[in-house]
Design an enzyme around this catalytic site. Structure first.
Site, PDB file in Angstrom:
ATOM      1  N   CYS A  84       0.711  -1.061  -0.096  1.00  0.00           N
ATOM      2  CA  CYS A  84       0.149  -0.319   0.512  1.00  0.00           C
ATOM      3  C   CYS A  84       0.979   1.339   0.499  1.00  0.00           C
ATOM      4  CB  CYS A  84      -1.279  -0.068   1.305  1.00  0.00           C
ATOM      5  SG  CYS A  84      -2.032   1.235   0.770  1.00  0.00           S
ATOM      6  N   HIS A 170      -3.625  -5.934   0.480  1.00  0.00           N
ATOM      7  CA  HIS A 170      -3.354  -6.132   1.856  1.00  0.00           C
ATOM      8  C   HIS A 170      -3.421  -7.345   2.267  1.00  0.00           C
ATOM      9  CE1 HIS A 170      -2.685  -2.082   3.928  1.00  0.00           C
ATOM     10  NE2 HIS A 170      -3.886  -1.734   3.566  1.00  0.00           N
ATOM     11  N   GLU A 172      -1.709  -9.334   4.217  1.00  0.00           N
ATOM     12  CA  GLU A 172      -1.585  -9.821   5.621  1.00  0.00           C
ATOM     13  C   GLU A 172      -3.485  -9.553   6.097  1.00  0.00           C
ATOM     14  OE1 GLU A 172      -0.726  -6.611   4.460  1.00  0.00           O
ATOM     15  OE2 GLU A 172      -1.449  -5.104   5.889  1.00  0.00           O
ATOM     16  N   GLY A 226      -7.325 -12.758  35.328  1.00  0.00           N
ATOM     17  CA  GLY A 226      -7.609 -14.153  35.230  1.00  0.00           C
ATOM     18  C   GLY A 226      -8.074 -14.581  33.409  1.00  0.00           C
ATOM     19  N   ASP A 229      -4.860 -13.570  28.790  1.00  0.00           N
ATOM     20  CA  ASP A 229      -3.159 -13.147  28.902  1.00  0.00           C
ATOM     21  C   ASP A 229      -3.170 -13.124  29.887  1.00  0.00           C
ATOM     22  OD1 ASP A 229      -4.292 -12.453  26.078  1.00  0.00           O
ATOM     23  OD2 ASP A 229      -4.550 -10.089  26.671  1.00  0.00           O
TER      24      ASP A 229
END
Ligand code: XMP
Length: 509
Positions: A84, A170, A172, A226, A229
């Site tokens: 791009c 794009h 990706e 919790g 992550d």
């Protein structure tokens, strides 16, 4: 240590980190750097390829970032791929022409016709759907370049020796059907080998954190919600930090039904040695109820959040705070390179009195799930849907939050979650949101007029939360959900929201 094979120069596109993530999915390690840092890095390193990201700049704007000065734009030292804006920069720099933004930017799915004899598009159908998001376009190729894809205009280009490449769309983004194949072709052209795996990453994270925290003997505070992550981070760090790691969970008052129990169960699974739960619901509600503006609510949440952590840092004489902040959180808080601020995440960009560490800052949710799997944490953790730190407060739109309203949203969330569980739809839905919309309307219950609340039910499907598709419930499911929710005496209307991201975001605020 696994070596970095690809440098991604970050010009501020929302998708830059998605490039890194996709390359990692293909087994290749990369580093993402801003143009100035990339310039310095290239002076000391020779990757296999350099990717120039997209951007919301136009090459014609004053101050538009240029190519790193030390970039070998002949492609002799390494393969160069502009995506791009990156393609426009290459074209502009080498004497091609880039058209000024049109009134209508090309945005969304587009069909391209590819030159499938070119290695970049080898094995890809000649016509395919790609994700486009741009205003400027290359209208004249630089000398020595040829077009290898078209979609109305030039959609991809290459130089003579196939070492400098540009793609206008794009690859990706998951919506580019053959995007991964194209990037795999690119990695093959660059001569990359697979060198990324979860075990390596776990060791690197442990090493990075140890190198930092061994500078002093203090404790390390971890913000523990919790969720996938923070639980995964705790499981990675507990074996090396042992009792020095103090996991702090805050009951913000905006948590879901049974959340506090799950926090304790998940801490146990991560073998956490110290878990401290701080009840602070009243404090949060008092501060957040001062405003109905989404971004201000986030600020009010952060104020209390930070105050509580500072108190705990002082109490436990901690020298560090470590958090499970992801790449996505950084991008959307405008903290990743030059990307635009979409919303301030509760734990991003806070200035602490002690050093803060974000070992997951380059990772996406699905990668953390992979780490959790590699750590053999229970499926309830790695399959867990995300939930925002500010919790149910973000799901009350247009009216001030109160204990009662939060309780209503909590019950509604539980009602819909239970229905989804009953129909075994958890695996199809990445996140469920039940939000109270601040518009009261008239209904009739038991032959009586009611003037009550409206709820929005939103389920999304996504792997990285950068883009998401709205989930379409069946008619029967919609009926079941609506009927269950409107049993509450104050709920008269239920809306279903299937808006994709973009243009909407996952949460309402
Ligand atoms: P959006 O709404 O930006 O959300 O599409 C993307 C993902 O991030 C979660 N989210 C947050 N998580 N703190 C968090 O820990 C926050 O402040 C926050 N805001 C959004 C959201 O639930 C979704 O999974």
């Amino acid at each position: 240590m696994t070596d970095i094979q690809i440098l991604i120069v970050d010009y501020g596109s929302q998708y830059t980190l998605v490039i890194g993530r996709t390359l990692r999915e293909l087994g290749v390690r990369s580093v993402i750097l801003l143009p100035k840092k990339a310039d310095m890095w290239l002076k000391n390193n020779t990757p296999k390829a350099v990717v120039l990201s997209g951007s919301n700049w136009s090459v014609h704007n004053d101050g538009a970032p240029g190519l790193p000065k030390s970039l070998d734009d002949t492609g002799k030292k390494y393969l160069v791929l502009g995506i791009c804006y990156g393609m426009q920069l290459l074209a502009h720099d080498q004497g091609g022409a880039v058209a000024k933004p049109h009134e209508h930017r090309e945005y969304g799915p587009a069909e391209v016709t590819l030159d499938t004899t070119h290695s970049l598009f080898s094995g890809v159908p000649q016509k395919t759907i790609v994700w486009a998001s741009h205003g400027d376009t290359v209208t004249k190729l630089p000398k020595g370049f040829t077009s290898i894809a078209t979609s109305g205009g030039i959609a991809a280009m290459t130089n003579k020796n196939n070492r400098v490449l540009g793609i206008q769309f794009h690859p990706e983004v998951a919506h580019t059907t053959e995007g991964k194949k194209i990037l795999q072709n690119f990695l093959d052209m660059a001569g990359c080998r697979k060198n990324w795996n979860p075990q390596n990453l776990i060791h690197e994270i442990q090493k990075e954190v140890l190198d930092n925290v061994n500078k002093n003997k203090g404790n390390i505070i971890l913000g523990f919600s919790g969720g996938v992550d923070s639980t995964t981070l705790a499981a990675i760090l507990t074996p090396v930090l042992r009792k020095r790691l103090i996991c702090i969970a805050i009951d913000t008052g905006g948590v879901r039904a049974k959340e506090l129990e799950e926090i304790k169960i998940n801490a146990k699974s991560a073998k956490v040695k110290n878990l401290i739960v701080i009840p602070a619901g009243t404090e949060f509600i008092k501060n957040i109820s001062k405003t109905i503006d989404g971004e201000e609510k986030r600020t009010k949440f952060r104020e209390v959040y930070q105050r509580i952590f500072e108190e705990q840092i002082a109490k436990y004489k901690a020298g560090f705070i470590v958090q499970g902040t992801l790449a996505t959180d950084l991008i959307e808080s405008g903290q990743a390179g030059k990307s635009a601020m979409i919303k301030t995440h509760h734990n991003v960009g806070l200035k602490w009195k002690v050093q803060d560490l974000h070992p997951f800052r380059n990772l996406f949710k699905y990668e953390v799930r992979e780490l959790a799997r590699a750590l053999k944490l229970p499926p309830a953790i790695y399959e867990r849907n995300p939930f925002p730190g500010p919790g149910l407060y973000l799901r009350v739109v247009g009216v001030p939050v109160s204990k009662e309203i939060i309780q209503l949203v909590r019950e509604a969330d539980k009602t819909v979650s239970d229905i989804i569980k009953k129909h075994n739809l958890g695996k199809d839905i990445s996140q469920l949101i039940v939000a109270l919309l601040g518009v009261n309307s008239v209904g009739v219950k038991g032959d009586e007029r009611v003037y009550g609340h409206s709820l929005a039910v939103r389920a999304v499907q996504t792997s990285d939360f950068m883009t998401a598709k709205g989930y379409y419930f069946t008619e029967e499911m919609m009926e079941e959900i609506t009927s269950a929710l409107t049993k509450h005496k104050n709920i008269v209307r239920v809306f279903f929201d299937m808006t994709p991201k973009p243009p909407a975001t996952t949460e309402f605020e």
